[in-house]
Write an enzyme that holds these catalytic residues in place. Structure first.
Site, short mmCIF file in Angstrom:
data_model
loop_
_atom_site.label_atom_id
_atom_site.label_comp_id
_atom_site.label_asym_id
_atom_site.label_seq_id
_atom_site.Cartn_x
_atom_site.Cartn_y
_atom_site.Cartn_z
N HIS A 182 0.67 -1.19 0.09
CA HIS A 182 -0.07 0.66 -0.11
C HIS A 182 0.92 0.80 0.12
O HIS A 182 0.34 2.07 -1.13
CB HIS A 182 -0.54 0.12 1.40
CG HIS A 182 -2.19 -0.95 0.87
ND1 HIS A 182 -3.03 -1.83 1.99
CD2 HIS A 182 -3.34 -0.94 0.01
CE1 HIS A 182 -3.84 -2.01 1.39
NE2 HIS A 182 -4.02 -1.73 0.25
N ARG A 287 -9.82 -2.36 -14.00
CA ARG A 287 -9.54 -4.23 -13.06
C ARG A 287 -10.49 -4.09 -12.14
O ARG A 287 -10.83 -2.81 -11.42
CB ARG A 287 -7.93 -4.42 -12.21
CG ARG A 287 -7.20 -4.17 -13.51
CD ARG A 287 -5.47 -4.73 -13.47
NE ARG A 287 -4.85 -5.21 -13.79
CZ ARG A 287 -3.27 -4.49 -14.63
NH1 ARG A 287 -4.11 -3.15 -14.26
NH2 ARG A 287 -2.93 -4.52 -14.84
N ARG A 323 -13.29 -4.00 -17.33
CA ARG A 323 -13.49 -6.22 -17.24
C ARG A 323 -13.85 -6.27 -16.72
O ARG A 323 -14.11 -5.77 -14.95
CB ARG A 323 -11.90 -6.23 -17.25
CG ARG A 323 -11.37 -7.15 -17.83
CD ARG A 323 -9.51 -8.06 -17.11
NE ARG A 323 -9.23 -7.76 -15.90
CZ ARG A 323 -7.89 -7.28 -15.63
NH1 ARG A 323 -6.92 -7.74 -16.78
NH2 ARG A 323 -7.20 -7.36 -14.59
N GLU A 420 -4.35 -12.74 -23.86
CA GLU A 420 -3.32 -12.77 -23.01
C GLU A 420 -3.03 -14.21 -23.21
O GLU A 420 -2.44 -14.25 -21.77
CB GLU A 420 -3.68 -12.29 -22.10
CG GLU A 420 -5.18 -12.75 -21.19
CD GLU A 420 -5.05 -11.31 -19.82
OE1 GLU A 420 -4.64 -11.25 -19.33
OE2 GLU A 420 -6.53 -12.03 -19.55
N ASP A 443 -0.09 -11.18 -18.96
CA ASP A 443 0.32 -12.36 -18.85
C ASP A 443 0.33 -13.07 -20.42
O ASP A 443 1.17 -13.62 -20.50
CB ASP A 443 -1.10 -12.73 -18.50
CG ASP A 443 -1.59 -12.99 -17.31
OD1 ASP A 443 -0.87 -13.31 -16.90
OD2 ASP A 443 -3.02 -12.21 -16.90
N CYS A 490 -3.05 -2.99 -23.14
CA CYS A 490 -3.41 -2.42 -21.48
C CYS A 490 -2.66 -3.29 -20.28
O CYS A 490 -2.65 -2.63 -19.65
CB CYS A 490 -5.20 -2.88 -21.59
SG CYS A 490 -5.54 -4.47 -20.84
C1 PEP Z 1 -2.31 -8.10 -18.26
O1 PEP Z 1 -1.83 -9.26 -18.55
O2 PEP Z 1 -1.76 -7.73 -19.66
C2 PEP Z 1 -3.44 -7.37 -17.60
C3 PEP Z 1 -3.42 -6.40 -18.55
O3 PEP Z 1 -4.18 -8.13 -16.86
P1 PEP Z 1 -4.03 -8.44 -15.20
O4 PEP Z 1 -1.91 -7.55 -15.70
O5 PEP Z 1 -4.49 -8.07 -14.73
O6 PEP Z 1 -3.55 -9.62 -15.39
MG MG Z 2 -3.70 -10.48 -17.09
#
Ligand code: PEP
Ligand code: MG
Length: 534
Positions: A182, A287, A323, A420, A443, A490
């Site tokens: 945090h 998110r 999302r 991803e 991912d 993203c």
């Molecule tokens: C990603 O996987 O690039 C993504 C944007 O999702 P997260 O980082 O929330 O898994």
């Molecule tokens: Mg992801």
């Protein structure tokens, strides 16, 4: 002149600071004077909790954004009498009030610390803070006062201490800590330099210190030479930031005149309060997992509806991509995710949502209702096969019909998918029902390179500019251009100025980035000449 000492850690919040070293006082030195009776000891504890709650309420009044959530979590914990009644039972069994309180809180903290999830481990420090605030009230000791402009050195730092201090000119050096904690998040938000993970070391009691975000280090008793290197790097950093800020409110354009769309990534809806809507082309990723990780359990339809509406109300008609819940993997959610031996390859993202339609339907209804407040786009995480998209669309249609049946205002948003999982990037044409694509480079990289994103030892593999990852991104960009389907990115790679040129060279023309990087990303883009790309 003492010999300079340099300790390496990880930069949790970029920047530079120079000042006197200020070491955290050892909380263990606090001592409590037991009362004559057990009832008096119990009362002393209750009074201390009341005092700590009042102090927390004062901090909430002065706090903003995420800080409010952290303090409200602490206040809720203080007001919940589970801790105080367990501690009173221990006092009755013969323990002193301070020992009883410490015992109850330490057991709770140990539970959080042993969690597999970074989020819950980071929350342990919130509870330590709360424990120490009550102990300080119990022993009549004031909160420690850190001189302004000092470099604060401690094992870790409690959010309330962070929030109660004016850090102008100073910085934070932590032996432990984490970049996902945090305080790290709050420090980034406020631009306060912080280095974490410095490890255990003996430090001189009095020393001048430099905190160097570029070198990722804390330097004690610096030599003249180190001081001049530091000053030069600090000046370059502030000039880069200042220049970059000039780009923040302008549309992003490469040197050859190609327009690039810059969207922003958010998690907590409160974040939009500090982002001028004129600086971005919309939200590329909201998110929603944070809503599902609240201590109060899974969020109801109304809580979600209000969170989504808040962002749509801010967006001034620009697209907002929300999302659906991406729980699982490195984001377990109590009462929702499953215990698995290999969670990154397990029941996560859309797989988990489709497996629990009673939970997913609540989110879908909130999204359908919020859609009337702006240009909502709904994005499905971790899609691997077209059937998952088909099933999700069916659920959206069923919920829309049920809302229409009872006359509740709603709208069907565009439904797109994250890219991803390599199966999507390899054959994007199979996912022709997706209204848009957004590449999750975090991912995608871990699955292409088979390198867990949370394993520091594999950082040399988990790079979004690996040629294999870039080739897949190029395939998706080419599909988008050919079929007229919107493609964005993203993942964190979009905020990384060292990777942006390679991303744009794949044909991408849209990036969703961290709020604190908007100016930097736009200024980097202005230097890129796509005509010179191979
Ligand atoms: C990603 O996987 O690039 C993504 C944007 O999702 P997260 O980082 O929330 O898994
Ligand atoms: Mg992801």
């Amino acid at each position: 002149m003492p010999t300079p000492l340099e300790f390496k850690g990880q930069t949790a919040s970029e920047g530079f600071a120079a000042g006197p070293l200020w070491m955290a006082r050892n909380e263990a030195k606090l001592s409590y004077q037991p009362k004559d009776t057990c009832e008096a000891d119990q009362q002393a504890l209750i009074d201390a909790i009341t005092q700590a709650s009042a102090r927390t309420t004062e901090l909430i009044a002065a706090a903003e954004g995420d800080a409010v959530d952290i303090l409200e979590f602490q206040l809720a914990m203080l007001e919940d009498d589970t801790f105080s009644s367990s501690a009173c039972d221990l006092i009755e069994a013969g323990l002193n009030a301070d020992v009883a309180w410490r015992e109850v809180l330490d057991a709770e903290i140990a539970g959080y610390e042993s969690s597999d999830d970074d989020y819950f481990r980071a929350r342990a420090v919130d509870l330590q803070d709360l424990r120490d605030r009550v102990l300080a009230a119990l022993t009549g000791t004031d909160m420690q006062t850190i001189p302004q402009g000092a470099i604060y050195l401690a094992d870790d730092i409690a959010p309330s201490l962070f929030l109660s201090h004016d850090w102008t000119g100073g910085g934070i050096a932590l032996r432990d800590g984490s970049v996902t904690g945090h305080v790290a998040m709050l420090a980034r938000q406020r631009g306060i330099p912080a280095i974490v993970g410095l490890g255990a070391f003996e430090s001189p009691e009095a020393a001048s210190a430099l905190l160097d975000g570029d070198r990722q280090s804390l330097i004690l008793a610096p030599s003249e030479d180190l001081i001049s290197q530091f000053k030069l790097a600090r000046q370059q950093f502030s000039e880069t930031r200042k220049n970059a800020e000039k780009f923040a409110d302008k549309p992003a354009r490469t040197a050859d005149g190609t327009a690039i769309r810059i969207l922003v990534n958010i998690a907590d809806p409160a974040e939009v309060e500090t982002i001028p809507v004129t600086h971005v082309d919309g939200v590329g990723l909201m998110r929603t997992e944070f809503l599902f990780a609240l201590a109060t359990g899974l969020p109801g339809e109304e809580v979600q509806y209000l969170a989504y509406k808040k962002v749509l109300d801010w967006s001034a008609g620009k697209p907002v991509t929300i999302r659906t819940v991406d729980a699982g993997g490195d984001k377990p959610v109590d009462g929702f995710t499953e215990t698995e031996t290999n969670p990154f390859l397990g029941v996560r993202g859309i797989r988990l949502a489709l497996k629990n339609p009673e939970i997913f339907r609540v989110q879908i209804r909130a999204l359908l209702r919020a859609a009337v407040h702006g240009q909502l786009k709904v994005m499905l995480p971790m899609v691997s096969v077209p059937q998952e998209l088909d099933e999700a669309i069916l659920l959206f249609e069923a919920e829309a019909a049920s809302l229409a049946g009872v006359g509740i205002v709603h709208r069907m948003p565009e439904i797109g998918i994250m890219v991803e999982v390599p199966s999507v990037a390899i054959l994007p044409d199979r996912f022709c029902r997706a209204a848009f694509f957004s590449i999750g480079s975090n991912d995608l990289t871990q699955y292409v390179l088979a390198a867990a994103r949370d394993n520091g030892q594999l950082a040399y593999l988990a790079k979004a500019d690996d040629p294999a990852v870039l080739a897949l991104i190029g395939k998706v960009a080419e599909y988008g251009a050919r079929q007229g389907v919107d493609v964005s990115l993203c993942g964190d790679a979009g905020s990384d100025t060292s990777v942006i040129e390679k991303l744009l060279a794949t044909g991408l023309t849209s990036l969703s980035v961290a709020a604190s990087r908007i100016g930097l990303v736009k200024s980097e883009i202005a230097q890129i000449d796509l005509r010179k790309m191979p």
